[in-house]
Design an enzyme around this catalytic site. Structure first.
Site, short mmCIF file in Angstrom:
data_model
loop_
_atom_site.label_atom_id
_atom_site.label_comp_id
_atom_site.label_asym_id
_atom_site.label_seq_id
_atom_site.Cartn_x
_atom_site.Cartn_y
_atom_site.Cartn_z
N LYS A 1 0.85 -1.19 0.00
CA LYS A 1 0.00 0.00 0.00
C LYS A 1 0.88 1.24 0.00
CE LYS A 1 -4.24 -1.50 0.07
NZ LYS A 1 -5.23 -1.07 -0.92
N GLU B 1 -1.32 -0.36 -9.12
CA GLU B 1 -2.79 -0.35 -9.00
C GLU B 1 -3.34 1.02 -8.63
OE1 GLU B 1 -4.18 -3.77 -6.83
OE2 GLU B 1 -5.80 -2.66 -5.88
N ASP C 1 -14.43 -6.25 -8.21
CA ASP C 1 -14.64 -6.92 -6.94
C ASP C 1 -16.02 -7.57 -7.03
OD1 ASP C 1 -13.72 -6.30 -3.61
OD2 ASP C 1 -15.59 -7.33 -4.15
N GLU D 1 -11.38 -1.75 -9.05
CA GLU D 1 -12.13 -2.07 -7.82
C GLU D 1 -13.21 -1.03 -7.55
OE1 GLU D 1 -8.45 -1.53 -5.30
OE2 GLU D 1 -9.91 -0.74 -3.89
N GLU E 1 -6.13 -12.14 -4.07
CA GLU E 1 -5.77 -11.12 -3.08
C GLU E 1 -6.08 -11.66 -1.68
OE1 GLU E 1 -7.53 -7.21 -3.52
OE2 GLU E 1 -6.02 -6.41 -2.14
N HIS F 1 -10.42 -8.01 -7.31
CA HIS F 1 -10.08 -7.39 -6.03
C HIS F 1 -10.87 -8.13 -4.95
CE1 HIS F 1 -11.12 -4.30 -2.93
NE2 HIS F 1 -9.85 -4.00 -3.05
N ASP G 1 -0.03 -0.29 -4.76
CA ASP G 1 -1.40 0.21 -4.84
C ASP G 1 -1.47 1.53 -4.09
OD1 ASP G 1 -4.11 0.63 -4.87
OD2 ASP G 1 -4.64 -1.15 -3.71
MG MG Z 1 -6.67 -1.58 -4.42
#
Ligand code: MG
Length: 381
Positions: free
Chosen positions: A171, A226, A275, A252, A335, A302, A200
């Site tokens: 992240k 991402e 997602d 997502e 994920e 996702h 991401d």
């Molecule tokens: Mg993401």
């Protein structure tokens, strides 16, 4: 067979240690679950994706007030018919966000019932399994203070490595300089180990900063970058994809065949990430997979929800064709969020397990989940 009852469950659990992604601090985990009952005695489960800052009550209200009246008395095997009915009846105030997440939860529960009614796992109804096990990737590296956590994140990378992960998603989006410092520390900690990284930023940046970060990370041979820019900035995505060396991922925060038609038609992504809990469920997931196939774009969903969302994603991944066929084609991965989720592991009687670095696709009828009623009760709000 007829749908006789639809129950909505809102689950919440405060986190002992709040964490941040680029858009804010997450103080609780939550989920919006649907329980569909039929006159045959079957029970189907579905989940609306509740993004870290999203009140789960929004999807719950949409399910209760907008969708439930459309479903009672209907045949749950009419998955495609009911999807379109739900979408059309909410179009003027829906199309995106929590309303489509509500549709997603109901649609997933319908597929769970359909699988049980046929005595088949959902992936079989989706056309069969291209793969029966999926490699998971660790999603983590959230912040608990904000900036300046490079050393702690390097330790976290080693923990994921020790747990058997060979793919990790970091992240980022906490300031470009801080991001780069963290990536250098993580890269150094993992030096010599066969780990592939993804990043991401959760659309933290505008184009200039997103490009600066992407250029600085060129040496990492990322599997993907991402949500580099806001989901609405389609020209920005195209610019990232044209300018940067790594594949660009997103989706997502996109929904349904219609939303993905725009994303894919504009050439925004190398990896499309619907997602199942918010793109419109497994029915919409199928539409999107076919569309992506036509655009030569890989689909890799996702996943951030509870055990029900994880099971739905596993069936979907099992049934996804590769985008570019070859002997050693790039396969979709799962994920596997490693952040605190107090009820995820407890919610079902057979939680997802990683064994030797792989996760098996469930093969019991339907989604293959059995919900623990006591846990459901304990976290219901
Ligand atoms: Mg993401």
């Amino acid at each position: 067979m007829k749908i006789t009852e639809l129950k909505v469950h809102v689950l919440k659990s405060p986190l002992a240690e709040p964490f941040a992604f680029s858009q804010g601090w997450v103080h609780q985990r939550s989920a919006t679950l649907v329980e569909l009952l039929t006159d045959d005695g079957l029970i189907g489960w579905g989940e609306a994706f509740a993004q870290g800052l999203e009140p789960p009550e929004i999807a719950a209200a949409a399910i209760e007030h907008a969708l439930k009246p459309l479903l009672l008395g209907e045949n749950p095997l009419d998955t495609e018919v009911l999807w379109h009915r739900m979408y059309h009846r909410t179009r003027d105030y829906g199309r995106k966000g929590s309303v489509v997440a509500a549709i997603s939860a109901v649609d997933t529960a319908l597929w769970d019932i359909a699988g049980q009614a046929h005595g088949l796992p959902v992936y079989q109804l989706l056309g069969g399994a291209f793969r029966r096990r999926v490699q998971p990737y660790a999603t983590g590296f959230y912040r608990i203070q904000g900036q300046g956590e490079a050393a702690r994140l390097a330790d976290e990378a080693l923990r994921h490595w020790g747990a058997g992960f060979r793919l990790m998603k970091v992240k980022l989006g906490y300031g470009v300089d801080d991001d780069i410092e963290c990536m250098l520390a993580i890269g150094k900690a993992l030096q010599g180990k066969p780990v592939r990284l993804m990043v991401d930023t959760n659309h933290a940046y505008g184009r200039a900063e997103a490009l600066r970060l992407g250029r600085a990370l060129a040496e990492f041979d990322l599997r993907w970058y991402e949500e580099p820019v806001a989901p609405e900035d389609r020209p920005g995505y195209v610019e990232m994809r044209r300018t940067l060396p790594m594949p660009i991922a997103g989706g997502e925060n996109e929904h349904t065949l219609f939303g993905f038609a725009e994303l894919l038609g504009a050439g925004c992504v190398d990896v499309a990430q619907p997602d199942i809990g918010s793109c419109g469920g497994l029915s919409a997931g199928r539409h999107i997979a076919a569309l992506a196939q036509a655009h030569g774009v890989m689909v890799n969903p996702h996943v951030w929800g509870s055990a029900i969302a994880q099971a739905a994603a596993l069936h979907y991944i099992a049934a996804l064709p590769v985008a570019h066929h070859s002997l050693f084609a790039t396969e979709p991965v799962l994920e596997y969020d490693r952040s605190s989720h107090p009820f995820r592991q407890q919610l079902v009687t057979r939680p997802l397990q990683m064994v030797d670095g792989w996760v098996e696709v469930p093969d019991a009828p339907g989604l293959g989940v059995e919900v623990d009623r006591a846990v459901l009760q304990a976290y219901s709000r």
